[in-house]
Design a protein around this motif. Sequence first.
Motif, PDB file in Angstrom:
ATOM      1  N   ILE A  10      55.896   7.184  76.646  1.00  0.00           N
ATOM      2  CA  ILE A  10      56.971   8.170  76.762  1.00  0.00           C
ATOM      3  C   ILE A  10      56.808   9.007  78.024  1.00  0.00           C
ATOM      4  O   ILE A  10      57.777   9.248  78.755  1.00  0.00           O
ATOM      5  CB  ILE A  10      56.984   9.072  75.505  1.00  0.00           C
ATOM      6  N   ASP A  11      55.588   9.443  78.308  1.00  0.00           N
ATOM      7  CA  ASP A  11      55.335  10.251  79.508  1.00  0.00           C
ATOM      8  C   ASP A  11      55.683   9.479  80.780  1.00  0.00           C
ATOM      9  O   ASP A  11      56.259  10.031  81.721  1.00  0.00           O
ATOM     10  CB  ASP A  11      53.872  10.701  79.551  1.00  0.00           C
ATOM     11  N   HIS A  27      59.445   9.311  81.189  1.00  0.00           N
ATOM     12  CA  HIS A  27      60.022  10.608  81.555  1.00  0.00           C
ATOM     13  C   HIS A  27      59.640  11.036  82.965  1.00  0.00           C
ATOM     14  O   HIS A  27      60.368  11.801  83.605  1.00  0.00           O
ATOM     15  CB  HIS A  27      59.595  11.675  80.546  1.00  0.00           C
ATOM     16  N   GLN A  28      58.516  10.545  83.462  1.00  0.00           N
ATOM     17  CA  GLN A  28      58.165  10.828  84.860  1.00  0.00           C
ATOM     18  C   GLN A  28      59.188  10.195  85.799  1.00  0.00           C
ATOM     19  O   GLN A  28      59.529  10.750  86.841  1.00  0.00           O
ATOM     20  CB  GLN A  28      56.765  10.289  85.179  1.00  0.00           C
ATOM     21  N   PRO A  82      63.615  12.042  83.878  1.00  0.00           N
ATOM     22  CA  PRO A  82      63.511  13.122  82.900  1.00  0.00           C
ATOM     23  C   PRO A  82      64.669  13.143  81.898  1.00  0.00           C
ATOM     24  O   PRO A  82      64.534  13.713  80.820  1.00  0.00           O
ATOM     25  CB  PRO A  82      63.534  14.389  83.777  1.00  0.00           C
ATOM     26  N   THR A 121      52.536   8.042  73.363  1.00  0.00           N
ATOM     27  CA  THR A 121      52.652   9.230  74.218  1.00  0.00           C
ATOM     28  C   THR A 121      52.586   8.842  75.687  1.00  0.00           C
ATOM     29  O   THR A 121      53.357   9.334  76.521  1.00  0.00           O
ATOM     30  CB  THR A 121      51.551  10.242  73.883  1.00  0.00           C
ATOM     31  N   SER A 151      55.768  13.582  70.741  1.00  0.00           N
ATOM     32  CA  SER A 151      56.926  14.393  71.101  1.00  0.00           C
ATOM     33  C   SER A 151      57.659  13.706  72.245  1.00  0.00           C
ATOM     34  O   SER A 151      57.141  12.780  72.868  1.00  0.00           O
ATOM     35  CB  SER A 151      56.487  15.800  71.513  1.00  0.00           C
ATOM     36  N   GLY A 152      58.863  14.172  72.519  1.00  0.00           N
ATOM     37  CA  GLY A 152      59.637  13.595  73.608  1.00  0.00           C
ATOM     38  C   GLY A 152      60.449  12.389  73.210  1.00  0.00           C
ATOM     39  O   GLY A 152      61.016  11.704  74.073  1.00  0.00           O
ATOM     40  N   ALA A 153      60.525  12.107  71.909  1.00  0.00           N
ATOM     41  CA  ALA A 153      61.303  10.962  71.426  1.00  0.00           C
ATOM     42  C   ALA A 153      61.872  11.299  70.056  1.00  0.00           C
ATOM     43  O   ALA A 153      61.301  12.100  69.308  1.00  0.00           O
ATOM     44  CB  ALA A 153      60.441   9.705  71.341  1.00  0.00           C
ATOM     45  N   ARG A 188      66.555   9.298  77.224  1.00  0.00           N
ATOM     46  CA  ARG A 188      66.395   9.557  75.788  1.00  0.00           C
ATOM     47  C   ARG A 188      65.651   8.381  75.173  1.00  0.00           C
ATOM     48  O   ARG A 188      66.088   7.233  75.288  1.00  0.00           O
ATOM     49  CB  ARG A 188      67.755   9.753  75.115  1.00  0.00           C
TER      50      ARG A 188
END
Length: 254
Positions: free
Chosen positions: A112-113, A116-117, A120, A109, A156-158, A123
Motif C-alpha cells: 500500500i505504501d 501511494h508513493q 497519493p 502495508t 491502514s490506507g485501504a 484508492r
Amino acid sequence: MGSCFADSIGRRFQEEKFQAVVNPFGVMYNPASILHTIQRLVIQGDGSFVTSAGVTKEPSPCFTFLTLGTNHVYRLKETGEIVDNCQKRPQSLFTEEELSVDACADYLTKAIDLLHQLNPDMRIVLTVSPIRYRKYGYHGSQLSKATLLLATRQVSGASYFPAYEIVNDELRDYRFYQADMLHPSDQAVEYIWQRLSEVYLSDEAKTFLKEWAPLKAVLNHKPFDPDSEDYKALMNKTMLKVAALSEKYPNFAL
C-alpha cells in the motif's frame, strides 16, 4: 491483483471497458507475492501499468484491488526467498510456511505504501477470496482465511470489500459454486460485481454501464445468419451508437 478470484473480477472490469491491468505476472495468492508483483510493476517501470493504472507524473484517481487467497507461502531452500511460482520444480526444493497475521499485515502495508508513493490519490481495496483450498483441509483453509481477515484489520490506507463474506453469508447455496464446489459460479461473480459496482463506481460510471449494456449484448450475440440484411442493418445501427458512445466517453474503445 491476487488470487484467481481477482482474475474473475478483473475480467469484468475489462469486459465493461474499464482500463484495467489484471495479474500481469500470473495469479498471486499470498500477500508476499502480491507485494512482489507491485514491486516488479512499479520499480521496473512497466509501461502498461504506469499508463492504465494512473501512475504518472500527474497522478489521477484510480483503484487497485488486491485479492488475498492464502497465507501459505513456499520458500526456495537454496536461497530462503519466498517464490511466487514454483514453476513445476520438485517439491523437495521448497519448504511450505504459513505467514502470521503480523507478517501478512506487514507485506500489505509495504504494498500500500509503495502504491501511494507513486500515486497519493490511488484508492486501494482489499478483499479475501471466497475460494476454499481443499489441499489444506477445509478447517485449515478456514484458518488461512481467518489469518488474512485479521491482517486486513491491521493495515491502514485501504478499504475492505467483503467478497468472502458475501459468498459465505449471502450466497449460502451450492448453486452459487462451480462443479468443483470450490470456485464461485458465474452467477456468484455477477452478484459480487453488482455489489462492488454499487459501492465503488461513480454515478457517471454507472450511467455508462447502462448505456454500454445493450450494445455489448448485440456485439456478443452470435447471429443465425450473419449475411442477412436485417443483421447487417442492426450492426450498422449498433456501430453508430458505439461511435456516439466513444465521443461521449473519450476513454471508451472497443
